[in-house]
Design an enzyme around this catalytic site. Sequence first.
Site, short mmCIF file in Angstrom:
data_model
loop_
_atom_site.label_atom_id
_atom_site.label_comp_id
_atom_site.label_asym_id
_atom_site.label_seq_id
_atom_site.Cartn_x
_atom_site.Cartn_y
_atom_site.Cartn_z
NE ARG A 8 26.36 3.00 -75.62
CZ ARG A 8 26.69 1.83 -75.10
NH1 ARG A 8 27.76 1.73 -74.34
NH2 ARG A 8 25.96 0.76 -75.31
CG HIS A 9 25.47 2.91 -70.26
ND1 HIS A 9 26.15 1.75 -70.54
CD2 HIS A 9 24.36 2.88 -71.03
CE1 HIS A 9 25.49 1.04 -71.42
NE2 HIS A 9 24.40 1.71 -71.75
CD GLU A 82 20.50 1.25 -73.57
OE1 GLU A 82 20.36 0.36 -74.42
OE2 GLU A 82 21.44 1.28 -72.77
#
Length: 138
Positions: A8-9, A82
């Site tokens: 995940r970022h 997303e």
Amino acid sequence: MTRIGFVRHGITDWNLDKRVQGHTDIPLNEKGKLQAKALAGRLTNEDWDLIYSSDLSRAKETAGTIAEAKGVPVKLDHRLREMDCGAVEGTTAAERVTPRSQPSYPPRPAGIVSATIARSTLLKNHERKVMQAAPTLS
């Protein structure tokens, strides 16, 4: 054998504010940049050949930081973004819920659902998108 890992970022200011990000291109904040560097250090001993990333800056910068540390390329693919959350993007839960004590509060826009349903839907949609894109990523 092919092994796939998901990262995940790093954190953004909207994460801190608990705002829905979706397709809105919100960059990493300073803490998010430090998180990406820390993760790159943690992954030093793992053998990676390639990194795929969403084209949104928060994901692209996280992936780029890791790729630079590992000496591998990054391929960007918009299909890994997303979920597009439309009118909900940029809002907090408090901004999306009509308080019972304020009946004159503007009604919620059509299609906005509870956070629990939204999270579940988001995860299912993201998994579906990744599985659809996986055979064509190259």
